[in-house]
Scaffold this motif. Sequence first.
Motif, PDB file in Angstrom:
ATOM      1  N   TYR A   8       0.848  -1.192   0.000  1.00 34.64           N
ATOM      2  CA  TYR A   8       0.000   0.000   0.000  1.00 34.64           C
ATOM      3  C   TYR A   8       0.881   1.239   0.000  1.00 34.64           C
ATOM      4  N   LEU A  41       9.275  -1.261   4.771  1.00 36.36           N
ATOM      5  CA  LEU A  41       8.634   0.057   4.803  1.00 36.36           C
ATOM      6  C   LEU A  41       9.543   1.065   4.114  1.00 36.36           C
ATOM      7  N   PHE A  48       4.407   7.006   2.719  1.00 31.97           N
ATOM      8  CA  PHE A  48       4.877   5.662   3.056  1.00 31.97           C
ATOM      9  C   PHE A  48       4.493   4.713   1.926  1.00 31.97           C
ATOM     10  N   GLU A  50       4.463   0.352   1.970  1.00 32.61           N
ATOM     11  CA  GLU A  50       4.834  -0.799   2.790  1.00 32.61           C
ATOM     12  C   GLU A  50       4.413  -2.075   2.086  1.00 32.61           C
ATOM     13  N   LEU A  62      -3.777  -7.177   9.774  1.00 32.20           N
ATOM     14  CA  LEU A  62      -2.829  -6.089  10.044  1.00 32.20           C
ATOM     15  C   LEU A  62      -3.085  -4.917   9.093  1.00 32.20           C
ATOM     16  N   ASP A  69      -4.920   3.692  11.458  1.00 28.70           N
ATOM     17  CA  ASP A  69      -3.907   4.450  12.204  1.00 28.70           C
ATOM     18  C   ASP A  69      -3.938   5.921  11.778  1.00 28.70           C
ATOM     19  N   ARG A  71      -1.926   8.231  12.211  1.00 31.63           N
ATOM     20  CA  ARG A  71      -0.642   8.849  11.875  1.00 31.63           C
ATOM     21  C   ARG A  71      -0.434   8.963  10.368  1.00 31.63           C
TER      22      ARG A  71
HETATM   23  C1  LIG Z   1       2.898   3.625   7.834  1.00 32.24           C
HETATM   24  C2  LIG Z   1       2.613   2.689   8.967  1.00 32.24           C
HETATM   25  C3  LIG Z   1       3.077   1.374   8.890  1.00 32.24           C
HETATM   26  C4  LIG Z   1       2.820   0.473   9.928  1.00 32.24           C
HETATM   27  N1  LIG Z   1       3.272  -0.808   9.827  1.00 32.24           N
HETATM   28  C5  LIG Z   1       3.023  -1.685  10.832  1.00 32.24           C
HETATM   29  C6  LIG Z   1       3.449  -3.039  10.750  1.00 32.24           C
HETATM   30  O1  LIG Z   1       4.066  -3.482   9.780  1.00 32.24           O
HETATM   31  N2  LIG Z   1       3.174  -3.859  11.814  1.00 32.24           N
HETATM   32  C7  LIG Z   1       2.488  -3.418  12.927  1.00 32.24           C
HETATM   33  O2  LIG Z   1       2.256  -4.201  13.839  1.00 32.24           O
HETATM   34  N3  LIG Z   1       2.084  -2.135  13.026  1.00 32.24           N
HETATM   35  C8  LIG Z   1       2.334  -1.269  12.007  1.00 32.24           C
HETATM   36  N4  LIG Z   1       1.901   0.022  12.118  1.00 32.24           N
HETATM   37  C9  LIG Z   1       1.250   0.435  13.376  1.00 32.24           C
HETATM   38  C10 LIG Z   1      -0.194   0.019  13.420  1.00 32.24           C
HETATM   39  O3  LIG Z   1      -0.970   0.925  12.652  1.00 32.24           O
HETATM   40  C11 LIG Z   1      -0.699   0.018  14.890  1.00 32.24           C
HETATM   41  O4  LIG Z   1      -0.462   1.249  15.468  1.00 32.24           O
HETATM   42  C12 LIG Z   1       0.029  -1.020  15.686  1.00 32.24           C
HETATM   43  O5  LIG Z   1      -0.117  -2.272  15.083  1.00 32.24           O
HETATM   44  C13 LIG Z   1      -0.497  -1.084  17.119  1.00 32.24           C
HETATM   45  O6  LIG Z   1      -1.853  -1.355  17.121  1.00 32.24           O
HETATM   46  P1  LIG Z   1      -2.674  -1.143  18.438  1.00 32.24           P
HETATM   47  O7  LIG Z   1      -2.555   0.313  18.746  1.00 32.24           O
HETATM   48  O8  LIG Z   1      -4.067  -1.569  18.081  1.00 32.24           O
HETATM   49  O9  LIG Z   1      -2.016  -2.012  19.461  1.00 32.24           O
HETATM   50  C14 LIG Z   1       2.105   0.924  11.074  1.00 32.24           C
HETATM   51  C15 LIG Z   1       1.647   2.239  11.136  1.00 32.24           C
HETATM   52  C16 LIG Z   1       1.894   3.118  10.099  1.00 32.24           C
HETATM   53  C17 LIG Z   1       1.395   4.534  10.198  1.00 32.24           C
END
Ligand SMILES: Cc1cc2nc3c(=O)[nH]c(=O)nc-3n(C[C@H](O)[C@H](O)[C@H](O)COP(=O)(O)O)c2cc1C
Length: 130
Positions: A8, A41, A48, A50, A62, A69, A71
């Motif tokens: 993505y 990533l 981004f 990934e 995931l 998210d 962010r």
């Molecule tokens: C650009 C980007 C890439 C991400 N890649 C991953 C990833 O590969 N694996 C992962 O566990 N979280 C990744 N995250 C974070 C998740 O969105 C999320 O915050 C994290 O899995 C924790 O989830 P929780 O807050 O429900 O515990 C990424 C976030 C962003 C913004």
Amino acid sequence: MKLYEIIYVSTMAPATPVTAVPVILSRARQFNQANNITGMLVFDGLRFAELLEGPPDAVLELTERIREDSRHTNMEVVHHASVAERRFTRFSMGYVPIEEDDALAQLEQCEGPAAMQRFLDLIPVLDLGY
Ligand SMILES: Cc1cc2nc3c(=O)[nH]c(=O)nc-3n(C[C@H](O)[C@H](O)[C@H](O)COP(=O)(O)O)c2cc1C
């Protein structure tokens, strides 16, 4: 084992500081390793891209969590497919910062195998230790 891969592209949210990237990476490495997910990533300072690969259910769950998210925004899946083997066996989540301003904008315009090829072109092969 059945494997699935997705790529993505997304855009960092305006309120997100660049210092969020190492935080994201450390969380990703921990979670991905525990869930048999590997990938890469790429970050250009704004966008981004990934690649995630692993068991289909784990990758799809995931992907949806990452979509939520705050962010980042505008998450667009440009490639998804079942695959016979992983591309990045050494990384729970590798990281490639890039300088080119428009490479990820161009990737966002691609789909399927063309998107995969463009993504792989961004990865410096020597750094992968082949
Ligand atoms: C650009 C980007 C890439 C991400 N890649 C991953 C990833 O590969 N694996 C992962 O566990 N979280 C990744 N995250 C974070 C998740 O969105 C999320 O915050 C994290 O899995 C924790 O989830 P929780 O807050 O429900 O515990 C990424 C976030 C962003 C913004």
